[in-house]
Every structure is written in C-alpha cells, then in structure tokens.
Enzyme design. Structure first.
Site, PDB file in Angstrom:
ATOM      1  N   ASP A 157      46.929   0.940  55.657  1.00 49.29           N
ATOM      2  CA  ASP A 157      46.834   2.156  56.459  1.00 49.29           C
ATOM      3  C   ASP A 157      46.403   1.857  57.893  1.00 49.29           C
ATOM      4  O   ASP A 157      46.407   2.743  58.739  1.00 49.29           O
ATOM      5  CB  ASP A 157      45.840   3.133  55.809  1.00 49.29           C
ATOM      6  CG  ASP A 157      45.884   4.520  56.424  1.00 49.29           C
ATOM      7  OD1 ASP A 157      46.977   4.948  56.831  1.00 49.29           O
ATOM      8  OD2 ASP A 157      44.831   5.174  56.507  1.00 49.29           O
ATOM      9  N   SER A 164      46.849  10.456  59.026  1.00 55.16           N
ATOM     10  CA  SER A 164      47.873  10.132  58.028  1.00 55.16           C
ATOM     11  C   SER A 164      48.138  11.368  57.180  1.00 55.16           C
ATOM     12  O   SER A 164      47.199  12.015  56.704  1.00 55.16           O
ATOM     13  CB  SER A 164      47.407   8.980  57.131  1.00 55.16           C
ATOM     14  OG  SER A 164      47.089   7.839  57.903  1.00 55.16           O
ATOM     15  N   GLN A 221      55.001   5.761  55.949  1.00 54.17           N
ATOM     16  CA  GLN A 221      53.960   6.760  56.203  1.00 54.17           C
ATOM     17  C   GLN A 221      54.450   7.774  57.223  1.00 54.17           C
ATOM     18  O   GLN A 221      55.107   7.417  58.195  1.00 54.17           O
ATOM     19  CB  GLN A 221      52.694   6.085  56.727  1.00 54.17           C
ATOM     20  CG  GLN A 221      51.536   7.049  56.973  1.00 54.17           C
ATOM     21  CD  GLN A 221      50.320   6.339  57.546  1.00 54.17           C
ATOM     22  OE1 GLN A 221      50.188   6.230  58.764  1.00 54.17           O
ATOM     23  NE2 GLN A 221      49.458   5.837  56.681  1.00 54.17           N
TER      24      GLN A 221
END
Length: 293
Positions: A206, A230, A280
């Site tokens: 991430d 996110s 993502q």
C-alpha cells in the site's frame, strides 16, 4: 532483525479472541495520526484469515475495500467467515471493525500447490538498490527545509527499507511519468513462514502505489491542498516470496479522473521473477477551504 521489524511482526501476530475472531493493534507511535495506515489493516486481515486455513494452502489473491478510516488509538477486531473449504481452494471473508462499524471488507482465496504452464512479462531494467539513496539520506538533503518534528518522523526507524527510482522533490515537485519504481525489503532478515512473508508484502504494497497518480500532476503528499486515501486494494500472489530480500515494485497509473485514480503494480524478485501484482483505486481530491460561520 531491527526493533522496527520485530514490532511489525508482533503487529501481524494477531490475537485470537475466539475461534474466528481476532484482535490487532496499531503501534503507539502512530496514535497521533489521523487514520490507520491501510497496509496495516490489509496485512492484519490477511494474517487473521491465514490463522483459519490449513498450512498446505497459500493466499493467491485478496480483494479489499476501505470503508471508513481506522482509529489508531483503539484495537481493530477482525471477524473471519469461513466461506468455503474445497478440495484445492479455500475462501475466506474478513471484516475489520472499530466502534461497532466496518472499516474494511476483504475476501481472500487460498490454493494448494499445483504444477502448470508458466510465463511472465520481463522485469524492467532499472538501477539496483546499491545505486540509490536511502530514505534517511534523502531526508538529510532536505533537513534545512523541514521542521525538526518532520525530520524526526522521516528519520525514525522503519520496518522496511525503501529506495525510490526517480522520486519527486517534495518541495519542488515537477510533473513526471506515472511510471514509478521502488525497491523494498524488510530492514533485516525475517525467519518466518511463507504466510507471514505474504503478510509483510501485503503491508508494504500500500506504500507508494497511489503516489504513481500524483506524479503526472507534479503533486506530493506534503501538498496541503491535496487529500488522498486508498479506496480499495487487490493483490495477486503468484509465488512464495521473501519480504526480507530486495523486491522491485514497478507501478503506474493509467488513469485519473472524477476525484479518483487507478493504479497498478508488479512486484519482482531481484532475479526477475514476478511474484505479486496489485491494483488500487484511490481518492485524489483537491481540498476546498471550509466555509466560515
């Protein structure tokens, strides 16, 4: 192994409260942050799911939605649903809960080892980690332009070494290609199960990914007019991987629009094996001044 890595391993050793109920914590030094780092929630959710799966199966994919920002001051409860235990595949659903509300939903699938055909795209040709500056060396370059508090934050021990290739100057960012390369590994050797190494890679996956979409616009995290978060996160694990050996994270952002950005990543071992892929979508919003009463 450094104290920072030991601390991360403790975070990922989620506490079992009941058969399919687990509890995870956030480091005390992160209590002052606005929200929990998304990679931590994904990694702890994956660690919880792994605790309900046979040792002969490893995660091959996970798909997560971030629903609410996590509160770093209180524990996170992870509720695992045993969706299916099949002959070769196992499926789990994990819900992360704080203050009685869901902060993340994740589905994960696990697979026994099988032989099959094999192909992959080649790893990009890039500078090697030894040719690049560390996070601390970069911070030293800018120490006269940041506060003592910011410098302390940048210089504090981290569980992962990160070395960017063609990173942005945070104080004078110029538009660059969305193609974004970063080498990463844990700061020291980690003797742990393949499942734990998957959790460590999930934790790191991430980081930097959403940053790919900022590059074409000459934006950086420290820009006070920018709000990012996110929205979802997916990982495909193609093979066992060691998080304590250098991994190349090759990322790009094919599209941004409507306040959102779409980002992709490929994770390679140093010898060129593609071991994981990520996707993502992130929030990429220009902050508007609040109206005065």
């Amino acid at each position: 192994m450094t104290d920072a890595v030991s601390g991360l391993l403790e975070l990922l050793d989620v506490e079992r409260l009941e058969v399919d109920l687990f509890r995870g914590f956030t480091p005390e030094e992160e209590a002052g942050r606005e929200r929990v780092y998304g990679g931590q929630v994904i990694a702890q959710a994956l660690a919880s799911a792994y605790r309900t799966v046979g040792e002969d199966r490893i995660c091959h994919s996970l798909h997560a939605y971030f629903i609410r920002p996590g509160d770093p001051k209180i524990p996170i409860i992870y509720e695992v649903d045993r969706s299916r235990d099949g002959g070769s595949f196992t499926t789990r659903r994990v819900v992360a809960i704080q203050h009685g509300q869901q902060i993340l939903n994740m589905s994960a699938s696990f697979h026994v080892h099988e032989d099959g055909w094999d192909h992959q795209h080649d790893m990009p040709e890039v500078k090697q980690p030894e040719e690049l500056m560390s996070r601390q060396q970069l911070a030293e370059q800018f120490k006269d332009r940041i506060s003592d508090e910011q410098l302390k934050h940048w210089m504090r021990p981290q569980p992962f070494e990160m070395k960017e290739i063609s990173g942005l100057n945070p104080f004078n960012p110029k538009p660059k290609s969305d193609v974004n390369y970063v080498w990463f590994r844990t700061d020291g050797k980690v003797e742990a199960s393949p499942a734990m190494h998957h959790c460590l890679v999930a934790w790191a996956s991430d980081m930097n990914l959403l940053g790919s979409s900022l590059r074409p616009h000459g934006l950086h995290w420290i820009n006070k007019e920018l709000m990012t978060a996110s929205l979802d996160h997916a990982i495909w694990f193609h093979a066992p991987v060691r998080a304590d050996e250098w991994l190349l994270y090759a990322m790009d952002s094919p599209k941004a629009g409507n306040g959102r950005s779409y980002n992709r990543g490929l994770i390679y071992t140093r010898d060129g094996q593609l071991v994981a892929s990520t996707v993502q979508e992130g929030l990429m919003r220009k902050l508007k001044p609040r109206k005065k009463d």
